[in-house]
Design a protein around this motif. Structure first.
Motif, short mmCIF file in Angstrom:
data_model
loop_
_atom_site.label_atom_id
_atom_site.label_comp_id
_atom_site.label_asym_id
_atom_site.label_seq_id
_atom_site.Cartn_x
_atom_site.Cartn_y
_atom_site.Cartn_z
N GLU A 1 0.85 -1.22 0.12
CA GLU A 1 -0.04 -0.03 -0.06
C GLU A 1 0.86 1.22 0.10
N VAL B 1 -2.99 0.04 -3.95
CA VAL B 1 -2.06 -0.82 -4.07
C VAL B 1 -0.98 -0.69 -5.25
N THR C 1 -3.91 -0.09 -8.65
CA THR C 1 -5.25 0.18 -8.42
C THR C 1 -5.30 1.82 -8.53
N ALA D 1 -7.48 1.94 -2.03
CA ALA D 1 -7.54 0.59 -2.15
C ALA D 1 -6.70 -0.04 -1.13
N LYS E 1 -4.94 -3.71 1.62
CA LYS E 1 -4.87 -5.18 2.15
C LYS E 1 -4.71 -6.02 0.79
N PRO E 2 -3.99 -6.00 -0.02
CA PRO E 2 -3.40 -6.69 -1.10
C PRO E 2 -3.36 -8.28 -0.64
N VAL F 1 -8.08 -7.30 -3.10
CA VAL F 1 -7.88 -5.86 -2.50
C VAL F 1 -9.34 -5.55 -1.86
N GLN F 2 -9.23 -4.79 -0.90
CA GLN F 2 -10.43 -3.83 -0.27
C GLN F 2 -10.50 -2.56 -1.20
N CYS G 1 -8.14 -8.43 -8.71
CA CYS G 1 -7.39 -7.47 -9.50
C CYS G 1 -6.24 -8.34 -10.34
#
Length: 388
Positions: A83, A92, A106, A112, A114-115, A126-127, A221
């Motif tokens: 991040e 990300v 991203t 975005a 938490k990959p 991702v979130q 992603c």
């Protein structure tokens, strides 16, 4: 020469460095971690460092006055996802271990985070944060086309969300249903100034501040193309996701944001990547968090509790058997908190890995908090608790 003791000053805090979130490479030869500092303006700065575990070499891999965090190795060891807020909102990014500049993966208007790598290193989970009725395509398109979508423009500012009553999704069933959408009302005004009106007890947090009406959604992603596919869209928070070892399923935690409880239900769900189906494993009976898959993919370990009384918060280690649907608490005889509960002004927001599986699948390593101390324990699949 003995240094004379003196009182600590505010300037001394600027000399502190925090080393956080170490991640060992798949081949076991290196570790990437975060080094966090504070500048003279009180801004936190964090960068990625890589240290050899077979030698003494150490290299800094990110630079600048930004916040770079959450580094994660790809399973093939060729990439590090992380991040960074270097482009404005946290997004990300990817780094190749062969060198070169980091690549932004991203470009979501709301950021975005938490990959999580798929087992084949081709996709990342991702979130993202989205408002009700807002699609991922819209947030991507706005960033690309809006002339005012700079990191410091008003389009990136958080706006108060006016929470209203609505029908909450029934999570007791084995399929995810579509809830009724909330309407965001106009902000009330008192003496010419806007007022935040809230109808739910959990309207803010120490982490994110006042809730702005956006929910955490999960997105797949593609590593090569950057193409995104949203897999959740309900008015609930989806987080703590984990891929199954074969890459065919995803476990995640789903929390009811608009609950009348201060500690709402947090359910453990399973998503099939192949047919997009969902299954509720925990049945809305308590809180279950930080899922981790056994090496053979047959058991999911997590920490949590069944709601015996309203204010229960003591975390235990649980195993969910996927072929039978049974669950079992491995630590019910122990009156301690099976998680890292240590926080402070200088230590907060640290990563909780949950119950980490031993390579042979015979047990889990877990942090335990007791009387102001945090220690490491090993819990066997038979329930044996061994302090380490």
């Amino acid at each position: 020469m003995v240094t004379k003791k003196r009182k600590m000053t505010a300037e001394d805090l600027l000399r502190f460095e925090w080393l956080e979130d170490p991640q060992i490479s798949p081949d076991g030869n290196s570790v990437v971690y975060i080094r966090r500092t504070i500048d003279s303006n009180g801004k936190y700065i964090s960068n990625l460092f890589i240290r050899s575990l077979v030698g003494s070499e150490e290299q800094q891999w990110t630079f600048g006055n930004h916040r770079n965090s959450y580094p994660r190795w790809s399973p093939d060891g060729n990439w590090i996802a992380f991040e960074s807020d270097r482009s404005g909102e946290t997004q990300v990014w990817l780094l190749s271990i062969n060198g070169g500049e980091a690549r932004q993966l991203t470009n979501n208007k709301h950021g975005a985070a938490k990959p999580i790598w798929s087992p084949n290193s081709e996709k990342l989970l991702v979130q993202v944060r989205l408002s009700p009725n807002e699609t991922l395509h819209e947030t991507q398109e706005n960033v690309a086309t809006s002339p005012d979508a700079s990191p410091h423009s008003s389009s990136h500012a958080k706006t108060p969300y006016i929470a209203t009553s609505s029908t909450i999704t029934d999570k007791g069933s084995n399929s995810k249903s579509e809830p009724e959408r909330n309407e965001i009302s106009s902000s009330p005004v008192l003496q010419g100034k806007p007022v935040l009106q809230v109808d739910y007890i959990r309207y803010k947090s120490d982490d994110a501040g006042l809730w702005d009406g956006k929910y955490s959604q999960l997105v797949l992603c593609d590593r090569k193309s950057g193409q995104l596919r949203q897999i959740t869209n309900e008015e609930q928070d989806h987080s703590m996701a984990a891929w199954s070892p074969d890459g065919r399923q995803i476990a995640c935690c789903v929390t009811e944001r608009k609950s009348e409880r201060f500690y709402p239900t947090c359910d453990l769900w399973i998503h099939s990547v192949e047919d997009s189906s969902w299954q509720n494993l925990s049945g809305s009976t308590g809180t279950f968090m930080f899922p981790t898959w056994s090496p053979d993919g047959k058991i999911i370990a997590c920490v949590g509790y069944e709601r015996v009384f309203e204010q229960e918060k003591l975390m235990h280690v649980w195993h969910f058997q996927l072929d039978t649907g049974n669950r079992r608490c491995l630590t019910e005889k122990w009156d301690v908190h099976f998680s890292d509960a240590m926080v402070g002004d200088m230590r907060s927001g640290h990563i909780n890995p949950g119950a980490v599986w031993r390579a042979d699948g015979q047990g889990n390593y877990i942090t335990v908090s007791e009387q102001g101390r945090v220690s490491l324990h090993y819990i066997s699949i038979t329930g044996e608790n061994i302090p380490l």
